[in-house]
Design an enzyme around this catalytic site. Structure first.
Site, PDB file in Angstrom:
ATOM      1  N   LEU A   1       0.823  -1.200   0.000  1.00 26.88           N
ATOM      2  CA  LEU A   1       0.000   0.000   0.000  1.00 26.88           C
ATOM      3  C   LEU A   1       0.859   1.253   0.000  1.00 26.88           C
ATOM      4  CD1 LEU A   1      -2.606  -1.011   2.743  1.00 26.88           C
ATOM      5  CD2 LEU A   1      -2.729  -1.415   0.271  1.00 26.88           C
TER       6      LEU A   1
ATOM      7  N   LEU B   1      11.836   8.005 -10.044  1.00 24.90           N
ATOM      8  CA  LEU B   1      13.057   8.609 -10.565  1.00 24.90           C
ATOM      9  C   LEU B   1      13.051  10.128 -10.389  1.00 24.90           C
ATOM     10  CD1 LEU B   1      13.851   6.660 -13.870  1.00 24.90           C
ATOM     11  CD2 LEU B   1      14.829   6.351 -11.593  1.00 24.90           C
TER      12      LEU B   1
ATOM     13  N   CYS C   1       7.929   2.632   5.852  1.00 29.37           N
ATOM     14  CA  CYS C   1       8.348   1.405   5.160  1.00 29.37           C
ATOM     15  C   CYS C   1       9.796   1.419   4.682  1.00 29.37           C
ATOM     16  CB  CYS C   1       7.423   1.138   3.977  1.00 29.37           C
ATOM     17  SG  CYS C   1       5.733   0.729   4.450  1.00 29.37           S
TER      18      CYS C   1
END
Length: 452
Positions: free
Chosen positions: A156, A256, A266
């Protein structure tokens, strides 16, 4: 299907709401009584677009409930998701005490066949430890009950979590049991109607998949930030470079964009955990160590640019008497999450250099107060913080910042200086508008370290 989800945090609440939305009966369990009572009253403790409305709707229709009663929730449910936190320890390893604690609660309470699903981000081998913890509790009860443990990592993105869950790129299921795989396929089938990307694999590979995915994305971010730094040295434009390499179908454009470094719950945690996993089996993950090092340095770049642009000869307090206005506090837009946010490092560096800091963010001001207290000034209006400030720093790329009133900004600032950590504006436009504009990796004329 009857589902129990342990952990009413970010992952748990999104999963609970989305499973209920597809018709399941869901019980979300948490040990925090205040949180549970708040959720019962419709108070959602995190900001995620669409989440509150979905929770309220499914509560109202009787498919979603909240409780602190672990035992009753387990006994009423076939599938039990573990979605509690796995915070990093001092050595970078994932702390599994909450995961294993839930496993033991399940073992104490279960009254028949159960499927236990690791939804939390956990290191390889966790399913074995969960299975062992449950079996120990069953043995203490002299209970011979069947159960299966599944790895089902979440993918997620904060700010788009509802869409990611309801319309997933893929759903990874780690199990060694064909029957359990069919149960999980049935559970996720409503989300697979347009794009059936259910991937079933062995448990350890599923556990590794989440870490590998986040580590790859973190690597792309750090790589592009290094390219941006080199562009500044060589007089190249990182936006053109991104176009040049992103058009290669083997590379693509995602992740990028140069910026002030990755943050959130995370990437930092998972990179550290994967490095630690390698260390535990005597494997030197050199690449990820470099990714982490680059990211920590990148968080300092915006503060360094401001010091070079405005700093005095005082090495200890080069920004003494200066005021910096900051747009953005959350680690990314569409969330109030400030865990590992680059804004923390940037603002701490500005304060240490003697600057006064004013900040705006559409959602994260309350979280920022927990970190900085009264050390900085806050406003709910992005323009109110600009008055007589010596510079505006762009830290988070909220949509609200993409096309602002530049005349108003220039008139409010004491110095028409913008240091842009997200490259939101075209340098030519900023020059014609009368600003000194310092982005990342653009229009540097070969001056390493600062765009002129």
């Amino acid at each position: 299907m009857k589902i129990c989800i342990f952990g009413a945090g970010y992952v748990g609440l999104v999963a609970a709401a989305c499973f209920a939305e597809s018709g399941n009966n869901v019980i979300a369990v948490d040990v925090d009584e205040a949180r549970v009572e708040g959720l019962k009253q419709g108070i959602v403790p995190i900001y995620e677009p669409g989440l509150k409305e979905m929770i309220l709707r499914n509560q109202g229709e009787g498919r979603l409930s909240f409780t602190t009663d672990y035992a009753a929730a387990v006994q009423a449910s076939l599938v039990n998701f573990i979605a509690v936190g796995t915070p990093p320890g001092e050595d970078g390893s994932a702390d599994l005490k909450y995961v294993l604690g839930v496993a033991r609660e399940i073992g104490r309470a279960m009254n028949g066949y159960k499927i236990i699903v690791d939804k939390s981000t956990v290191p390889v081998g966790t399913a074995d430890r969960v299975r062992h913890a449950i079996r120990e509790e069953l043995d203490l009860r002299n209970a011979d009950l069947e159960f299966d443990v599944v790895s089902n990592p979440e993918f997620l993105k904060e700010g788009a979590a509802i869409d990611d869950f309801m319309k997933p790129d893929r759903v990874v299921i780690g199990t060694d049991n064909v029957r359990t795989a069919e149960f999980m396929k049935e559970l996720y089938e409503p989300f697979m109607r347009k794009n059936n990307r259910m991937i079933v694999m062995d448990i350890r590979s599923a556990e590794m998949s989440k870490y590998a995915a986040n580590a790859m994305l973190a690597t792309r971010i750090s790589f592009m930030n290094q390219i941006a730094g080199l562009c500044e040295c060589m007089g190249a434009d990182v936006a053109a470079v991104r176009e040049g390499i992103g058009s290669d179908s083997r590379i693509g454009y995602d992740f990028l964009f140069p910026g002030p470094g990755y943050g959130g719950s995370c990437f930092p945690k998972d990179v550290k955990a994967l490095i630690r996993t390698g260390k535990e089996c005597d494997y030197d993950f050199t690449l990820l160590k470099a990714v982490e090092e680059v990211n920590e340095r990148q968080k300092q770049v915006l503060a360094d640019k401001l010091i070079r642009a405005l700093g005095s000869a005082d090495e200890n307090k080069p920004l003494e008497g200066r005021t910096i206005a900051c747009w953005g506090l959350a680690f990314k837009p569409r969330t109030d999450d400030m865990r590992e946010a680059p804004a923390i490092t940037i603002i701490q560096s500005l304060l240490a250099a003697g600057a006064r800091v004013r900040a705006h963010d559409p959602e994260a001001i309350d979280e920022a107060r927990k970190i900085f207290g009264d050390a900085i000034d806050y406003s709910n209006n992005q323009y109110d913080i600009l008055g007589d400030a010596d510079a505006l720093a762009i830290i988070t790329d909220w949509n609200e910042y993409r096309n602002p009133d530049f005349d108003r900004i220039r008139e409010a600032l004491a110095t028409p200086l913008i240091v842009d950590g997200r490259n939101l504006y075209k340098p030519s436009r900023m020059a014609s508008a009368g600003f000194r504009y310092i982005p990342l990796g653009r229009n540097s004329n070969g001056m390493c370290g600062e765009a002129k």
